[in-house]
Design a protein around this motif. Structure first.
Motif, PDB file in Angstrom:
ATOM      1  N   HIS A 150      -4.577   6.565   0.549  1.00  0.00           N
ATOM      2  CA  HIS A 150      -3.757   5.361   0.468  1.00  0.00           C
ATOM      3  C   HIS A 150      -4.284   4.489  -0.655  1.00  0.00           C
ATOM      4  CE1 HIS A 150      -6.997   3.824   3.073  1.00  0.00           C
ATOM      5  NE2 HIS A 150      -6.628   2.606   2.765  1.00  0.00           N
ATOM      6  N   HIS A 162      -5.214   0.748  -2.424  1.00  0.00           N
ATOM      7  CA  HIS A 162      -5.611  -0.643  -2.231  1.00  0.00           C
ATOM      8  C   HIS A 162      -5.135  -1.382  -3.484  1.00  0.00           C
ATOM      9  CE1 HIS A 162      -9.151  -0.050   0.852  1.00  0.00           C
ATOM     10  NE2 HIS A 162      -7.968   0.193   1.363  1.00  0.00           N
ATOM     11  N   ASP A 190      -9.743   0.869   8.119  1.00  0.00           N
ATOM     12  CA  ASP A 190      -9.679   2.253   7.627  1.00  0.00           C
ATOM     13  C   ASP A 190     -10.692   3.125   8.378  1.00  0.00           C
ATOM     14  OD1 ASP A 190      -7.743   1.649   5.743  1.00  0.00           O
ATOM     15  OD2 ASP A 190      -9.193   1.300   4.138  1.00  0.00           O
ATOM     16  N   SER A 234     -11.810  -0.129   4.396  1.00  0.00           N
ATOM     17  CA  SER A 234     -11.906  -1.375   5.153  1.00  0.00           C
ATOM     18  C   SER A 234     -12.395  -1.042   6.560  1.00  0.00           C
ATOM     19  CB  SER A 234     -10.533  -2.042   5.222  1.00  0.00           C
ATOM     20  OG  SER A 234      -9.647  -1.246   5.988  1.00  0.00           O
ATOM     21  N   GLU A 292       0.847  -1.189   0.000  1.00  0.00           N
ATOM     22  CA  GLU A 292       0.000   0.000   0.000  1.00  0.00           C
ATOM     23  C   GLU A 292       0.880   1.236   0.000  1.00  0.00           C
ATOM     24  OE1 GLU A 292      -3.149   0.353   2.838  1.00  0.00           O
ATOM     25  OE2 GLU A 292      -4.153  -1.471   2.150  1.00  0.00           O
TER      26      GLU A 292
HETATM   27 ZN   LIG Z   1      -7.466   0.776   3.214  1.00  0.00          ZN
END
Ligand SMILES: [Zn+2]
Length: 132
Positions: free
Chosen positions: A79, A81, A92, A89, A24
């Protein structure tokens, strides 16, 4: 809400994310106001992970200083993925502690990159803004 990102800023983070994949990648997105992203400020993912990311506190401090010196604001952080869709997520969402910034996620999972911004507060996604 209205939100724009310049092609330059988007290309910058896209190149960074492709370079860092399968890990990532992450950074700040800066601009003259909260609705306009004009600059990708790259950050190191200290986790060096394909599934999560962390900022280096020293780099965060330098970023805040840069923002002040240049009269910019932090529109949000981003960020990548590398292998999953452009949506936060559970982790997250749990780590999105600042309701005043947006959380941008670039997905490299599909044929074309997908880039969305999310407003997250009180442990849930309040708004999704499709950018690319
Ligand atoms: Zn994430």
């Amino acid at each position: 809400m209205q939100l724009t990102i310049t092609d330059e800023a988007y290309q910058s983070l896209l190149e960074q994310a492709r370079r860092d994949a399968p890990m990532e990648s992450c950074g700040y997105l800066l601009g003259p106001d909260r609705q306009t992203v004009t600059l990708n400020y790259p950050m190191r993912n200290t986790d060096q992970s394909a599934e999560h990311f962390s900022f280096d506190p020293k780099e965060q401090f330098a970023a805040v200083k840069y923002v002040r010196q240049h009269g910019l604001v932090i529109v949000g952080n981003w960020h990548s993925h590398p292998a999953t869709p452009s949506r936060p997520s559970a982790e997250d969402i749990r780590l999105a502690f600042d309701p005043n910034i947006l959380y941008f996620i670039l997905s490299l999972a599909g044929e074309k990159p997908v880039f969305n911004a999310f407003a997250i507060a009180d442990g849930e996604v309040k708004e999704k803004i499709c950018l690319r």
